[in-house]
Design a protein around this motif. Structure first.
Motif, PDB file in Angstrom:
ATOM      1  N   LYS A 109      43.710  39.775  54.346  1.00 24.14           N
ATOM      2  CA  LYS A 109      42.564  38.867  54.269  1.00 24.14           C
ATOM      3  C   LYS A 109      41.571  39.107  55.404  1.00 24.14           C
ATOM      4  O   LYS A 109      40.370  38.978  55.207  1.00 24.14           O
ATOM      5  CB  LYS A 109      43.043  37.417  54.289  1.00 24.14           C
ATOM      6  CG  LYS A 109      43.827  37.045  53.057  1.00 24.14           C
ATOM      7  CD  LYS A 109      44.306  35.605  53.120  1.00 24.14           C
ATOM      8  CE  LYS A 109      45.148  35.298  51.894  1.00 24.14           C
ATOM      9  NZ  LYS A 109      45.686  33.936  51.938  1.00 24.14           N
ATOM     10  N   LYS A 146      36.389  40.296  45.008  1.00 22.53           N
ATOM     11  CA  LYS A 146      37.840  40.342  45.135  1.00 22.53           C
ATOM     12  C   LYS A 146      38.473  40.532  43.758  1.00 22.53           C
ATOM     13  O   LYS A 146      39.485  41.219  43.623  1.00 22.53           O
ATOM     14  CB  LYS A 146      38.349  39.064  45.797  1.00 22.53           C
ATOM     15  CG  LYS A 146      39.831  39.084  46.060  1.00 22.53           C
ATOM     16  CD  LYS A 146      40.273  37.836  46.806  1.00 22.53           C
ATOM     17  CE  LYS A 146      41.761  37.863  47.059  1.00 22.53           C
ATOM     18  NZ  LYS A 146      42.229  36.677  47.755  1.00 22.53           N
ATOM     19  N   LEU A 147      37.882  39.932  42.715  1.00 18.60           N
ATOM     20  CA  LEU A 147      38.406  40.071  41.357  1.00 18.60           C
ATOM     21  C   LEU A 147      38.384  41.533  40.915  1.00 18.60           C
ATOM     22  O   LEU A 147      39.363  42.037  40.363  1.00 18.60           O
ATOM     23  CB  LEU A 147      37.606  39.203  40.384  1.00 18.60           C
ATOM     24  CG  LEU A 147      38.007  39.300  38.918  1.00 18.60           C
ATOM     25  CD1 LEU A 147      39.436  38.811  38.724  1.00 18.60           C
ATOM     26  CD2 LEU A 147      37.059  38.490  38.054  1.00 18.60           C
ATOM     27  N   LYS A 190      43.395  47.374  41.757  1.00 21.79           N
ATOM     28  CA  LYS A 190      44.704  47.477  42.413  1.00 21.79           C
ATOM     29  C   LYS A 190      45.822  47.336  41.394  1.00 21.79           C
ATOM     30  O   LYS A 190      46.776  48.121  41.383  1.00 21.79           O
ATOM     31  CB  LYS A 190      44.828  46.391  43.482  1.00 21.79           C
ATOM     32  CG  LYS A 190      46.231  46.209  44.006  1.00 21.79           C
ATOM     33  CD  LYS A 190      46.461  44.875  44.675  1.00 21.79           C
ATOM     34  CE  LYS A 190      46.192  43.665  43.868  1.00 21.79           C
ATOM     35  NZ  LYS A 190      47.297  42.901  43.333  1.00 21.79           N
ATOM     36  N   ASP A 191      45.721  46.351  40.500  1.00 21.46           N
ATOM     37  CA  ASP A 191      46.758  46.129  39.481  1.00 21.46           C
ATOM     38  C   ASP A 191      46.890  47.333  38.551  1.00 21.46           C
ATOM     39  O   ASP A 191      47.998  47.740  38.194  1.00 21.46           O
ATOM     40  CB  ASP A 191      46.467  44.859  38.680  1.00 21.46           C
ATOM     41  CG  ASP A 191      46.632  43.588  39.508  1.00 21.46           C
ATOM     42  OD1 ASP A 191      47.240  43.648  40.598  1.00 21.46           O
ATOM     43  OD2 ASP A 191      46.137  42.536  39.063  1.00 21.46           O
ATOM     44  N   CYS A 197      47.687  49.323  50.050  1.00 18.21           N
ATOM     45  CA  CYS A 197      48.682  49.698  49.047  1.00 18.21           C
ATOM     46  C   CYS A 197      49.470  50.910  49.501  1.00 18.21           C
ATOM     47  O   CYS A 197      48.934  51.806  50.154  1.00 18.21           O
ATOM     48  CB  CYS A 197      47.987  49.992  47.718  1.00 18.21           C
ATOM     49  SG  CYS A 197      47.044  48.575  47.109  1.00 18.21           S
ATOM     50  N   ASN A 217      47.678  41.902  50.532  1.00 18.31           N
ATOM     51  CA  ASN A 217      46.296  41.499  50.728  1.00 18.31           C
ATOM     52  C   ASN A 217      46.062  41.268  52.219  1.00 18.31           C
ATOM     53  O   ASN A 217      46.654  40.381  52.810  1.00 18.31           O
ATOM     54  CB  ASN A 217      46.007  40.215  49.943  1.00 18.31           C
ATOM     55  CG  ASN A 217      44.565  39.785  50.039  1.00 18.31           C
ATOM     56  OD1 ASN A 217      43.730  40.489  50.590  1.00 18.31           O
ATOM     57  ND2 ASN A 217      44.268  38.624  49.505  1.00 18.31           N
ATOM     58  N   CYS A 242      51.338  46.516  47.014  1.00 21.90           N
ATOM     59  CA  CYS A 242      50.142  46.196  47.790  1.00 21.90           C
ATOM     60  C   CYS A 242      50.297  44.864  48.496  1.00 21.90           C
ATOM     61  O   CYS A 242      51.001  43.977  48.012  1.00 21.90           O
ATOM     62  CB  CYS A 242      48.912  46.116  46.886  1.00 21.90           C
ATOM     63  SG  CYS A 242      48.520  47.650  46.021  1.00 21.90           S
ATOM     64  N   PHE A 257      42.946  45.304  50.044  1.00 20.13           N
ATOM     65  CA  PHE A 257      44.353  45.416  49.669  1.00 20.13           C
ATOM     66  C   PHE A 257      44.860  46.716  50.262  1.00 20.13           C
ATOM     67  O   PHE A 257      44.272  47.772  50.044  1.00 20.13           O
ATOM     68  CB  PHE A 257      44.522  45.441  48.143  1.00 20.13           C
ATOM     69  CG  PHE A 257      44.165  44.147  47.479  1.00 20.13           C
ATOM     70  CD1 PHE A 257      45.035  43.068  47.516  1.00 20.13           C
ATOM     71  CD2 PHE A 257      42.966  43.999  46.821  1.00 20.13           C
ATOM     72  CE1 PHE A 257      44.716  41.875  46.900  1.00 20.13           C
ATOM     73  CE2 PHE A 257      42.625  42.813  46.198  1.00 20.13           C
ATOM     74  CZ  PHE A 257      43.499  41.739  46.244  1.00 20.13           C
ATOM     75  N   THR A 306      41.061  43.395  42.764  1.00 26.40           N
ATOM     76  CA  THR A 306      42.376  43.014  42.255  1.00 26.40           C
ATOM     77  C   THR A 306      42.684  43.737  40.952  1.00 26.40           C
ATOM     78  O   THR A 306      43.792  44.242  40.754  1.00 26.40           O
ATOM     79  CB  THR A 306      42.453  41.485  42.044  1.00 26.40           C
ATOM     80  OG1 THR A 306      42.225  40.840  43.298  1.00 26.40           O
ATOM     81  CG2 THR A 306      43.803  41.068  41.499  1.00 26.40           C
ATOM     82  N   GLU A 307      41.709  43.808  40.058  1.00 30.45           N
ATOM     83  CA  GLU A 307      41.911  44.510  38.784  1.00 30.45           C
ATOM     84  C   GLU A 307      42.169  45.991  39.008  1.00 30.45           C
ATOM     85  O   GLU A 307      43.051  46.584  38.372  1.00 30.45           O
ATOM     86  CB  GLU A 307      40.705  44.289  37.871  1.00 30.45           C
ATOM     87  CG  GLU A 307      40.606  42.872  37.349  1.00 30.45           C
ATOM     88  CD  GLU A 307      39.314  42.586  36.601  1.00 30.45           C
ATOM     89  OE1 GLU A 307      38.375  43.420  36.632  1.00 30.45           O
ATOM     90  OE2 GLU A 307      39.240  41.511  35.978  1.00 30.45           O
ATOM     91  N   TYR A 347      37.155  44.749  49.305  1.00 31.38           N
ATOM     92  CA  TYR A 347      36.321  43.809  48.541  1.00 31.38           C
ATOM     93  C   TYR A 347      35.400  43.060  49.460  1.00 31.38           C
ATOM     94  O   TYR A 347      35.470  43.112  50.648  1.00 31.38           O
ATOM     95  CB  TYR A 347      37.190  42.838  47.726  1.00 31.38           C
ATOM     96  CG  TYR A 347      38.210  42.054  48.492  1.00 31.38           C
ATOM     97  CD1 TYR A 347      37.875  40.834  49.063  1.00 31.38           C
ATOM     98  CD2 TYR A 347      39.518  42.518  48.649  1.00 31.38           C
ATOM     99  CE1 TYR A 347      38.835  40.092  49.758  1.00 31.38           C
ATOM    100  CE2 TYR A 347      40.460  41.789  49.345  1.00 31.38           C
ATOM    101  CZ  TYR A 347      40.110  40.572  49.895  1.00 31.38           C
ATOM    102  OH  TYR A 347      41.045  39.854  50.575  1.00 31.38           O
TER     103      TYR A 347
END
Length: 104
Positions: A82, A24-25, A31-32, A89, A80, A78, A87, A28-29, A104
């Motif tokens: 779950k 997930k990390l 996506k950001d 977006c 999430n 975006c 994600f 997330t990176e 993820y």
């Protein structure tokens, strides 16, 4: 003999092009970074509901419907999901929304 080899090669290439991330990390990176690269857009908005320049509803009765405020927002957003481990977006474009997924 060539067909099974080509099928295996095509399968490996499809998996390597996937947007599935190991954690997930990592998703997330990615996506950001994608959100930041999208830039921002400026829109004209009011904090009231107007119809033909006449105030119908607003947080303030002194709102001038003829003078909207410039608001700058990120062009990409975006959420999430779950349940699906991704994600979802969206990018605002002139011809509508464009969707991108980070699993993820």
């Amino acid at each position: 003999m060539k067909q099974p080899l080509l099928l295996l090669l095509a399968s490996v290439m499809l998996v390597s092009c996937s947007s599935k991330y190991g954690s997930k990390l990592e998703a997330t990176e990615a996506k950001d970074k994608w959100i930041k690269e999208g830039g921002s857009i400026t829109t004209l908005e009011t904090d009231a509901v107007c119809d033909g320049g006449v105030l119908i509803y607003g947080a303030n009765d002194n709102v001038d419907c003829s003078k909207p405020t410039e608001i700058t927002k990120m062009n990409r957003k975006c959420i999430n999901e779950k349940e699906t481990h991704q994600f979802l977006c969206m990018e605002m474009k002139q011809d509508g929304l464009d969707y991108t997924y980070f699993k993820y």
